[in-house]
Design a protein around this motif. Structure first.
Motif, PDB file in Angstrom:
ATOM      1  N   ILE A 140       0.774  -1.246   0.017  1.00 55.65           N
ATOM      2  CA  ILE A 140       0.014  -0.228  -0.242  1.00 55.65           C
ATOM      3  C   ILE A 140       0.836   0.779  -0.262  1.00 55.65           C
ATOM      4  O   ILE A 140       1.839   1.824   0.499  1.00 55.65           O
ATOM      5  N   ASP A 141       0.682   2.091  -0.898  1.00 56.15           N
ATOM      6  CA  ASP A 141       1.300   3.229  -1.165  1.00 56.15           C
ATOM      7  C   ASP A 141       0.929   4.318   0.437  1.00 56.15           C
ATOM      8  O   ASP A 141       0.251   4.698   0.300  1.00 56.15           O
ATOM      9  N   PHE A 142       1.958   4.229   1.329  1.00 55.32           N
ATOM     10  CA  PHE A 142       1.432   5.442   1.926  1.00 55.32           C
ATOM     11  C   PHE A 142       2.767   6.745   1.534  1.00 55.32           C
ATOM     12  O   PHE A 142       2.944   7.642   2.851  1.00 55.32           O
ATOM     13  N   CYS A 143       3.110   7.105   0.981  1.00 51.64           N
ATOM     14  CA  CYS A 143       4.333   8.561   0.538  1.00 51.64           C
ATOM     15  C   CYS A 143       3.069   9.295  -0.591  1.00 51.64           C
ATOM     16  O   CYS A 143       2.820   9.940   0.555  1.00 51.64           O
ATOM     17  N   CYS A 144       3.325   8.679  -1.418  1.00 51.67           N
ATOM     18  CA  CYS A 144       2.659  10.057  -2.455  1.00 51.67           C
ATOM     19  C   CYS A 144       0.645   9.006  -2.104  1.00 51.67           C
ATOM     20  O   CYS A 144       0.382  10.658  -3.019  1.00 51.67           O
ATOM     21  N   GLY A 145       0.819   8.094  -1.936  1.00 57.14           N
ATOM     22  CA  GLY A 145      -0.040   8.036  -1.613  1.00 57.14           C
ATOM     23  C   GLY A 145      -1.741   8.017  -0.862  1.00 57.14           C
ATOM     24  O   GLY A 145      -1.769   7.330   0.127  1.00 57.14           O
ATOM     25  N   GLY A 146      -0.616   8.594   0.346  1.00 60.52           N
ATOM     26  CA  GLY A 146      -0.590   8.991   1.689  1.00 60.52           C
ATOM     27  C   GLY A 146      -2.001   9.581   1.963  1.00 60.52           C
ATOM     28  O   GLY A 146      -2.795   8.706   2.879  1.00 60.52           O
ATOM     29  N   GLY A 147      -2.816  10.314   1.250  1.00 62.14           N
ATOM     30  CA  GLY A 147      -3.958  10.243   1.551  1.00 62.14           C
ATOM     31  C   GLY A 147      -4.894  10.035   1.440  1.00 62.14           C
ATOM     32  O   GLY A 147      -6.214  10.107   1.365  1.00 62.14           O
ATOM     33  N   GLN A 148      -4.543   8.132   0.687  1.00 63.89           N
ATOM     34  CA  GLN A 148      -5.727   7.274   1.116  1.00 63.89           C
ATOM     35  C   GLN A 148      -7.348   7.188   2.684  1.00 63.89           C
ATOM     36  O   GLN A 148      -5.825   7.220   3.790  1.00 63.89           O
ATOM     37  N   THR A 149      -7.765   6.787   2.298  1.00 63.91           N
ATOM     38  CA  THR A 149      -8.314   6.274   3.884  1.00 63.91           C
ATOM     39  C   THR A 149      -8.617   4.889   3.481  1.00 63.91           C
ATOM     40  O   THR A 149      -7.530   4.277   3.061  1.00 63.91           O
ATOM     41  N   ILE A 150      -8.397   3.862   4.729  1.00 60.69           N
ATOM     42  CA  ILE A 150      -7.864   2.880   4.948  1.00 60.69           C
ATOM     43  C   ILE A 150      -9.128   1.752   4.115  1.00 60.69           C
ATOM     44  O   ILE A 150      -9.443   0.686   3.740  1.00 60.69           O
ATOM     45  N   ALA A 151     -10.189   2.389   3.842  1.00 58.98           N
ATOM     46  CA  ALA A 151     -11.011   1.714   3.020  1.00 58.98           C
ATOM     47  C   ALA A 151     -10.254   1.631   1.618  1.00 58.98           C
ATOM     48  O   ALA A 151     -10.052   0.275   0.860  1.00 58.98           O
ATOM     49  N   GLN A 152      -9.621   2.946   1.288  1.00 50.84           N
ATOM     50  CA  GLN A 152      -9.034   3.127   0.090  1.00 50.84           C
ATOM     51  C   GLN A 152      -8.160   2.196  -0.698  1.00 50.84           C
ATOM     52  O   GLN A 152      -7.432   1.486  -0.899  1.00 50.84           O
ATOM     53  N   ALA A 153      -6.725   2.436   0.786  1.00 49.69           N
ATOM     54  CA  ALA A 153      -5.937   1.765   0.933  1.00 49.69           C
ATOM     55  C   ALA A 153      -6.408  -0.082   1.126  1.00 49.69           C
ATOM     56  O   ALA A 153      -5.601  -1.136   0.032  1.00 49.69           O
ATOM     57  N   ALA A 154      -7.163  -0.482   1.443  1.00 47.10           N
ATOM     58  CA  ALA A 154      -7.198  -2.283   1.206  1.00 47.10           C
ATOM     59  C   ALA A 154      -7.430  -1.908  -0.353  1.00 47.10           C
ATOM     60  O   ALA A 154      -7.281  -3.633  -0.405  1.00 47.10           O
ATOM     61  N   ALA A 155      -8.316  -1.306  -0.785  1.00 48.74           N
ATOM     62  CA  ALA A 155      -8.893  -2.023  -1.762  1.00 48.74           C
ATOM     63  C   ALA A 155      -7.380  -2.078  -3.230  1.00 48.74           C
ATOM     64  O   ALA A 155      -6.838  -2.570  -3.457  1.00 48.74           O
ATOM     65  N   GLN A 156      -6.299  -1.189  -2.807  1.00 48.72           N
ATOM     66  CA  GLN A 156      -5.421  -0.999  -3.638  1.00 48.72           C
ATOM     67  C   GLN A 156      -4.647  -1.617  -2.727  1.00 48.72           C
ATOM     68  O   GLN A 156      -4.033  -2.668  -4.395  1.00 48.72           O
ATOM     69  N   GLY A 157      -4.654  -2.513  -1.963  1.00 44.54           N
ATOM     70  CA  GLY A 157      -4.061  -3.529  -1.204  1.00 44.54           C
ATOM     71  C   GLY A 157      -4.811  -5.102  -1.643  1.00 44.54           C
ATOM     72  O   GLY A 157      -3.928  -5.657  -1.526  1.00 44.54           O
ATOM     73  N   GLY A 158      -6.015  -5.311  -1.967  1.00 40.21           N
ATOM     74  CA  GLY A 158      -6.313  -6.098  -2.616  1.00 40.21           C
ATOM     75  C   GLY A 158      -6.865  -7.476  -1.755  1.00 40.21           C
ATOM     76  O   GLY A 158      -6.416  -8.826  -1.390  1.00 40.21           O
ATOM     77  N   ILE A 159      -7.204  -6.576  -0.302  1.00 37.05           N
ATOM     78  CA  ILE A 159      -7.632  -7.372   0.893  1.00 37.05           C
ATOM     79  C   ILE A 159      -9.077  -6.552   1.356  1.00 37.05           C
ATOM     80  O   ILE A 159      -8.907  -5.590   0.458  1.00 37.05           O
ATOM     81  N   THR A 160      -9.673  -6.559   2.717  1.00 41.00           N
ATOM     82  CA  THR A 160     -10.967  -6.995   3.047  1.00 41.00           C
ATOM     83  C   THR A 160     -10.108  -5.340   3.756  1.00 41.00           C
ATOM     84  O   THR A 160      -8.964  -5.453   4.756  1.00 41.00           O
TER      85      THR A 160
END
Length: 231
Positions: free
Chosen positions: A28-48
């Motif tokens: 999960i991109d937490f540097c340039c993509g640090g503006g994501q919420t947990i829901a968005q991050a989970a989707a990016q990582g392919g997990i719930t």
């Protein structure tokens, strides 16, 4: 841990390096993509979301190791850490990567044309990133140190931070291009030692730059903006 559906992954990673380790593990991109919420991050990582929250809660239950949490550093000390660790690394690594990028493209570009594109992508990022570092070293970082020393009247801090964050996003896109062109740094079967070395250095550089951007976007810049607001 209180499950906050509004907090971003960048904010979480900036406050606790253990959260950053979890995000990194799931890709999960937490540097340039640090503006994501947990829901968005989970989707990016392919997990719930539940899997991600559980992993974060498990990480939080583990003791912090002294010296690993850079968020506790003052802005001035964090600047010195970034300069001595990440800026120094970039300046040392880029010439080596460029040299081997040229060499491998010349020797293997006929059978692996993606190496020609990779060589050009390396050059573009090198030029942009070195220019970016110069602006931080000559303009932004001295201003942050001035703020930390109690100096007032530095209205350009916010605008400069915004420019630096946009350039960080551009670097993030460059890293994604590197990953695409190298099949996520997977060396083809039968590749020579120079080919392997190039991909290893690219992956190492990718990892360092993402950590570099995380420290600035999620820790240093928020502290600098808070000081500017107080001033």
């Amino acid at each position: 841990m209180v499950r906050n559906n509004v907090i971003t992954v960048g904010e979480m990673a900036g406050k606790d390096y253990r959260m950053a380790d979890v995000f990194r593990g799931f890709g999960i991109d937490f540097c340039c993509g640090g503006g994501q919420t947990i829901a968005q991050a989970a989707a990016q990582g392919g997990i719930t979301e539940e899997v991600l929250w559980k992993a974060l809660e498990t990480a939080e239950s583990k003791d912090k190791q002294a010296g690993n949490d850079l968020s506790v550093l003052s802005p001035a000390l964090l600047v010195e850490h970034i300069l001595g660790t990440h800026h120094k690394y970039v300046k040392e690594a880029l010439p080596v990567i460029w040299q081997f990028g040229q060499k491998v493209a010349e020797h293997h570009g006929d059978t692996h044309p993606e190496l020609i594109d990779l060589r050009e992508a390396i050059l573009r990022e090198a030029e942009d990133l070195l220019d970016h570092l110069e602006k931080e070293e000559q303009i932004l970082f001295p201003a942050i140190k001035q703020l930390a020393a109690g100096e007032k009247g530095l209205p350009y801090i916010r605008g400069t931070v915004e420019v630096m964050m946009k350039e960080h996003s551009s670097s993030g896109e460059s890293l994604e291009e590197w990953r695409r062109l190298t099949n996520n740094y997977q060396v083809p079967e039968g590749a020579c030692n120079s080919y392997r070395f190039l991909y290893e250095k690219l992956q190492e550089f990718d990892t360092d730059l993402r950590q570099h951007i995380h420290l600035e976007n999620n820790i240093l810049f928020p502290k600098a903006l808070a000081m500017a607001q107080e001033a």
